[in-house]
Design a protein around this motif. Sequence first.
Motif, PDB file in Angstrom:
ATOM      1  N   MET A 128       7.944 -41.979  95.735  1.00 46.64           N
ATOM      2  CA  MET A 128       9.111 -41.737  94.882  1.00 46.64           C
ATOM      3  C   MET A 128       9.158 -40.255  94.469  1.00 46.64           C
ATOM      4  SD  MET A 128      10.252 -43.707  91.385  1.00 46.64           S
ATOM      5  CE  MET A 128       8.584 -44.198  91.117  1.00 46.64           C
ATOM      6  N   ASN A 129      10.352 -39.685  94.492  1.00 49.37           N
ATOM      7  CA  ASN A 129      10.539 -38.274  94.104  1.00 49.37           C
ATOM      8  C   ASN A 129      11.336 -38.215  92.793  1.00 49.37           C
ATOM      9  OD1 ASN A 129       9.418 -37.677  96.632  1.00 49.37           O
ATOM     10  ND2 ASN A 129      11.444 -37.624  97.590  1.00 49.37           N
ATOM     11  N   VAL A 130      10.755 -37.577  91.801  1.00 50.65           N
ATOM     12  CA  VAL A 130      11.392 -37.544  90.474  1.00 50.65           C
ATOM     13  C   VAL A 130      11.755 -36.108  90.094  1.00 50.65           C
ATOM     14  CG1 VAL A 130      11.087 -38.105  88.020  1.00 50.65           C
ATOM     15  CG2 VAL A 130      10.116 -39.606  89.757  1.00 50.65           C
ATOM     16  N   GLY A 131      12.948 -35.931  89.556  1.00 49.42           N
ATOM     17  CA  GLY A 131      13.374 -34.630  89.033  1.00 49.42           C
ATOM     18  C   GLY A 131      13.175 -34.599  87.522  1.00 49.42           C
ATOM     19  N   ILE A 132      12.689 -33.490  87.023  1.00 54.46           N
ATOM     20  CA  ILE A 132      12.646 -33.288  85.560  1.00 54.46           C
ATOM     21  C   ILE A 132      13.603 -32.144  85.250  1.00 54.46           C
ATOM     22  CG2 ILE A 132      11.249 -32.548  83.576  1.00 54.46           C
ATOM     23  CD1 ILE A 132       8.779 -33.648  84.893  1.00 54.46           C
ATOM     24  N   ILE A 133      14.625 -32.416  84.450  1.00 52.38           N
ATOM     25  CA  ILE A 133      15.530 -31.345  84.015  1.00 52.38           C
ATOM     26  C   ILE A 133      15.132 -30.981  82.589  1.00 52.38           C
ATOM     27  CG2 ILE A 133      17.933 -30.667  83.613  1.00 52.38           C
ATOM     28  CD1 ILE A 133      17.581 -31.349  86.507  1.00 52.38           C
ATOM     29  N   VAL A 134      14.678 -29.739  82.407  1.00 55.86           N
ATOM     30  CA  VAL A 134      14.282 -29.331  81.051  1.00 55.86           C
ATOM     31  C   VAL A 134      15.477 -28.717  80.314  1.00 55.86           C
ATOM     32  CG1 VAL A 134      11.768 -29.168  81.170  1.00 55.86           C
ATOM     33  CG2 VAL A 134      13.115 -27.280  82.034  1.00 55.86           C
ATOM     34  N   ALA A 135      15.826 -29.374  79.216  1.00 61.62           N
ATOM     35  CA  ALA A 135      17.000 -28.971  78.437  1.00 61.62           C
ATOM     36  C   ALA A 135      16.683 -29.100  76.953  1.00 61.62           C
ATOM     37  CB  ALA A 135      18.184 -29.864  78.810  1.00 61.62           C
ATOM     38  N   ALA A 136      15.489 -28.650  76.573  1.00 60.37           N
ATOM     39  CA  ALA A 136      15.072 -28.821  75.181  1.00 60.37           C
ATOM     40  C   ALA A 136      15.046 -27.512  74.404  1.00 60.37           C
ATOM     41  CB  ALA A 136      13.698 -29.488  75.134  1.00 60.37           C
ATOM     42  N   GLY A 137      15.513 -26.440  75.046  1.00 63.59           N
ATOM     43  CA  GLY A 137      15.449 -25.128  74.401  1.00 63.59           C
ATOM     44  C   GLY A 137      16.541 -24.944  73.350  1.00 63.59           C
ATOM     45  N   LYS A 138      16.442 -23.807  72.636  1.00 63.36           N
ATOM     46  CA  LYS A 138      17.430 -23.488  71.586  1.00 63.36           C
ATOM     47  C   LYS A 138      18.458 -22.492  72.095  1.00 63.36           C
ATOM     48  CE  LYS A 138      14.267 -24.074  67.667  1.00 63.36           C
ATOM     49  NZ  LYS A 138      12.980 -23.380  67.541  1.00 63.36           N
ATOM     50  N   GLY A 139      18.161 -21.805  73.185  1.00 58.40           N
ATOM     51  CA  GLY A 139      19.102 -20.832  73.727  1.00 58.40           C
ATOM     52  C   GLY A 139      19.357 -19.658  72.792  1.00 58.40           C
ATOM     53  N   GLU A 140      18.319 -19.169  72.148  1.00 55.19           N
ATOM     54  CA  GLU A 140      18.517 -18.134  71.119  1.00 55.19           C
ATOM     55  C   GLU A 140      19.093 -16.828  71.667  1.00 55.19           C
ATOM     56  OE1 GLU A 140      14.633 -18.354  69.345  1.00 55.19           O
ATOM     57  OE2 GLU A 140      15.395 -19.595  67.704  1.00 55.19           O
ATOM     58  N   ARG A 141      18.713 -16.472  72.899  1.00 55.62           N
ATOM     59  CA  ARG A 141      19.152 -15.173  73.433  1.00 55.62           C
ATOM     60  C   ARG A 141      20.618 -15.129  73.842  1.00 55.62           C
ATOM     61  NH1 ARG A 141      14.344 -14.548  77.601  1.00 55.62           N
ATOM     62  NH2 ARG A 141      14.473 -16.822  77.413  1.00 55.62           N
ATOM     63  N   THR A 142      21.277 -16.274  73.974  1.00 50.74           N
ATOM     64  CA  THR A 142      22.715 -16.251  74.323  1.00 50.74           C
ATOM     65  C   THR A 142      23.577 -15.875  73.127  1.00 50.74           C
ATOM     66  OG1 THR A 142      22.852 -18.581  73.799  1.00 50.74           O
ATOM     67  CG2 THR A 142      22.680 -18.016  76.135  1.00 50.74           C
ATOM     68  N   LYS A 143      23.000 -16.058  71.904  1.00 51.35           N
ATOM     69  CA  LYS A 143      23.729 -15.833  70.650  1.00 51.35           C
ATOM     70  C   LYS A 143      24.915 -16.779  70.477  1.00 51.35           C
ATOM     71  CE  LYS A 143      22.225 -11.073  70.005  1.00 51.35           C
ATOM     72  NZ  LYS A 143      21.745 -10.694  71.352  1.00 51.35           N
ATOM     73  N   LEU A 144      24.904 -17.911  71.160  1.00 50.49           N
ATOM     74  CA  LEU A 144      25.898 -18.953  70.880  1.00 50.49           C
ATOM     75  C   LEU A 144      25.457 -19.646  69.585  1.00 50.49           C
ATOM     76  CD1 LEU A 144      26.087 -20.578  74.445  1.00 50.49           C
ATOM     77  CD2 LEU A 144      27.910 -19.247  73.360  1.00 50.49           C
ATOM     78  N   THR A 145      26.348 -20.473  69.013  1.00 53.20           N
ATOM     79  CA  THR A 145      25.961 -21.162  67.773  1.00 53.20           C
ATOM     80  C   THR A 145      25.277 -22.495  68.083  1.00 53.20           C
ATOM     81  OG1 THR A 145      28.166 -22.095  67.739  1.00 53.20           O
ATOM     82  CG2 THR A 145      27.791 -20.118  66.384  1.00 53.20           C
ATOM     83  N   TYR A 146      25.109 -22.801  69.384  1.00 54.74           N
ATOM     84  CA  TYR A 146      24.490 -24.072  69.800  1.00 54.74           C
ATOM     85  C   TYR A 146      23.688 -23.796  71.082  1.00 54.74           C
ATOM     86  CZ  TYR A 146      28.567 -23.685  72.778  1.00 54.74           C
ATOM     87  OH  TYR A 146      29.508 -23.194  73.650  1.00 54.74           O
TER      88      TYR A 146
END
Length: 231
Positions: free
Chosen positions: A1-19
């Motif tokens: 079985m081949n499994v993908g892990i998508i990491v999406a737990a960051g805060k994205g601070e360097r984009t300067k978006l509000t989210y």
Amino acid sequence: MNVGIIVAAGKGERTKLTYPKQFYQILDKSLLRIALEKYEYSKLIDKIIVVANENFMEKTKKECYGINKVYDIIKGGDSRQESVFNGLKYIYNVFGFDVSIVSIHDAARPFVSIDKIDESIEIAIKNGSAVLALPEKNSVSHVIGDVIDKILDRNEIYLHQTPQTFDFQKLYKAYMNFENELKSFTDDASIFHKAGNFVRIIPGEEYNIKITTDFDIKFAKWLIKEGKINV
Ligand code: CTP
Ligand code: MG
């Protein structure tokens, strides 16, 4: 079985978006959604584990709606590597070593091609690893303070991207070895390598940029306008 892990737990601070940037929308689709669709349509991926920011679990769940391969959405850690480790531990607890290949990808790199994901899996099946990387084009040096310490041979310098795809058992063991120092690494290849494993590089993609700053967002919009990438 081949499994993908998508990491999406960051805060994205360097984009300067509000989210967090994984929820930034380009042509009505979030970066996370675009990345998820790439893994959904890969022929070789069987299941996807999404690692989410604990303050955005519901929002992440919405982005996963209709993506059939998403097996679960789990909470991330304080650093990217701790988020990946949570994903690896989850996979081990649920499937054990029935999983042969794990392909780790940043939600912040939505423009990778589906063919590249599949190529990385095919190579990792044969070689135990496949890490996308591009050769450096600029001259490069090692600098201390504001002074050049040493000129490096740019022909020997490669810039890592994701997907980074590995033999699951070997990657899991590598992470276990360095479990107390995960923060000191910046990607999976470096942990896999530090554990003494052979790391196979495959050609990365020019447009597979990581959205990191507000400039990257503007650049991504321009790439779409110019028809360089599809989402
Ligand atoms: N990531 C994660 N868990 C963390 C930190 C990062 O899952 N604790 C993910 C991000 O969501 C992103 C990928 O790892 O998809 C690459 O990290 P990076 O570009 O550094 O994203 P952020 O940490 O969100 O951004 P910043 O460092 O600017 O805050
Ligand atoms: Mg970060």
